[in-house]
Write a protein that holds these residues in place. Sequence first.
Motif, PDB file in Angstrom:
ATOM      1  N   HIS A 193      86.360  57.196 -46.388  1.00  0.00           N
ATOM      2  CA  HIS A 193      85.104  56.587 -46.825  1.00  0.00           C
ATOM      3  C   HIS A 193      84.448  55.813 -45.696  1.00  0.00           C
ATOM      4  O   HIS A 193      83.235  55.862 -45.516  1.00  0.00           O
ATOM      5  CB  HIS A 193      85.365  55.677 -48.025  1.00  0.00           C
ATOM      6  CG  HIS A 193      85.789  56.432 -49.234  1.00  0.00           C
ATOM      7  ND1 HIS A 193      86.144  55.833 -50.405  1.00  0.00           N
ATOM      8  CD2 HIS A 193      85.919  57.752 -49.443  1.00  0.00           C
ATOM      9  CE1 HIS A 193      86.470  56.750 -51.285  1.00  0.00           C
ATOM     10  NE2 HIS A 193      86.353  57.929 -50.709  1.00  0.00           N
ATOM     11  N   SER A 251      91.637  54.211 -53.092  1.00  0.00           N
ATOM     12  CA  SER A 251      91.329  53.407 -51.916  1.00  0.00           C
ATOM     13  C   SER A 251      91.492  51.927 -52.224  1.00  0.00           C
ATOM     14  O   SER A 251      90.957  51.087 -51.526  1.00  0.00           O
ATOM     15  CB  SER A 251      89.923  53.710 -51.399  1.00  0.00           C
ATOM     16  OG  SER A 251      88.976  53.358 -52.366  1.00  0.00           O
ATOM     17  N   LEU A 273      92.439  57.531 -47.898  1.00  0.00           N
ATOM     18  CA  LEU A 273      91.210  57.519 -48.692  1.00  0.00           C
ATOM     19  C   LEU A 273      90.211  56.510 -48.146  1.00  0.00           C
ATOM     20  O   LEU A 273      89.024  56.794 -48.008  1.00  0.00           O
ATOM     21  CB  LEU A 273      91.546  57.218 -50.150  1.00  0.00           C
ATOM     22  CG  LEU A 273      92.306  58.371 -50.794  1.00  0.00           C
ATOM     23  CD1 LEU A 273      92.743  58.007 -52.178  1.00  0.00           C
ATOM     24  CD2 LEU A 273      91.442  59.593 -50.831  1.00  0.00           C
ATOM     25  N   LEU A 274      90.715  55.303 -47.809  1.00  0.00           N
ATOM     26  CA  LEU A 274      89.817  54.273 -47.281  1.00  0.00           C
ATOM     27  C   LEU A 274      89.208  54.729 -45.963  1.00  0.00           C
ATOM     28  O   LEU A 274      88.000  54.586 -45.733  1.00  0.00           O
ATOM     29  CB  LEU A 274      90.585  52.966 -47.093  1.00  0.00           C
ATOM     30  CG  LEU A 274      89.732  51.778 -46.668  1.00  0.00           C
ATOM     31  CD1 LEU A 274      88.921  51.302 -47.848  1.00  0.00           C
ATOM     32  CD2 LEU A 274      90.593  50.655 -46.147  1.00  0.00           C
TER      33      LEU A 274
END
Lengths: 75, 265
Positions: free
Chosen positions: B206, B133, B202-203
């Motif tokens: 999250h 990320s 990925l970011l």
Amino acid sequence: MEGINLAHLGSGLAIGLGALGPGVGVGLLVGKALEGMARQPEMAGKLQVAMFIGIAIAESIALYSFVIAILLFTK
Amino acid sequence: MQQIFNEFNLRPESQGGHGERIFEVINLEPINHFIRSLHLPIDVTINKAVVMMWLSAIVAFALIYYAGHGRGLVARGLKNAMEAIFQFVKLDIVEEQLGHAGQSYLPFVGGLFFFILFNNLLGLIPAGFSAGSNLSVTATLAGMVLIVIIYTGIKNQGPLRYWVNLAPGGLPKPLYVLMYPIEFISLLSKPFSLAVRLFANLLAGHIVIFSMLTLMFLFGLWLAPVSLAVATAIYAFEIFVAFMQAYIFTILTSVYLGQALHPEH
């Protein structure tokens, strides 16, 4: 309006409108691939690989607008 | 509990909270870090991402070493799982796209797969951090892929033929003035989309988990069961995404390698 500038509006519009086309594209892609798999289950493996590659390429267009949105947001 | 609630007072500023600053909590450090790293005195601080990359490299190496060594003909348990994943990378990614001649690319593609996979999975452990990320990490991986693609193409087709073969043959001559710039940009956009895809997925995962958890601070603690349940469901989905993104990254890498190995005529 204080604290809110047009760049934030633009970033929202960028990702929203930019996700529209790829969303439709991915939907069509998966639908057609499923149709093919239902007709010829023995081809399912090959179709799945081709489908994922197609999804990844269609998705990259949405990712370009994501980059633009982030650039506008951090402006 | 009340103290935590006060600390995360996310009501709008007009109501005495600081809800507008929610993005300062998430902060877009990965992107700022990438932009900073483009300036010349290169920042080589050992930060969280670097430590997590070391960790995932060690974990990947240890698990593969463990699966590959030892006695017994039939693998069981963890060994069996590693063997199945490795078999998948070997047969369904490398041999499917590159053919039997592509065996020599298995270490590169397989290394990428396991490195990205363990990067993603380690980020899902609470208090962990997913190096993927961070845009600098994914951009480095994608840059490596670009170099390998160009090297493969030049090695297999010759230094001049490779650049000539970028555009498909058999078109009217004037069109090539247009085709070469387009094909060159599309060559550069391959690693760009690889890097941004991994990073964004990925970011985004999250941020979505974080936003689901902040719902209970926004609307009150009575929402905690709902917000925890949704966050757990998204967490489970993130485990799927971790495998999926490692797969997508490596299969696209091998598709691009296949294009460099066997050009269209």
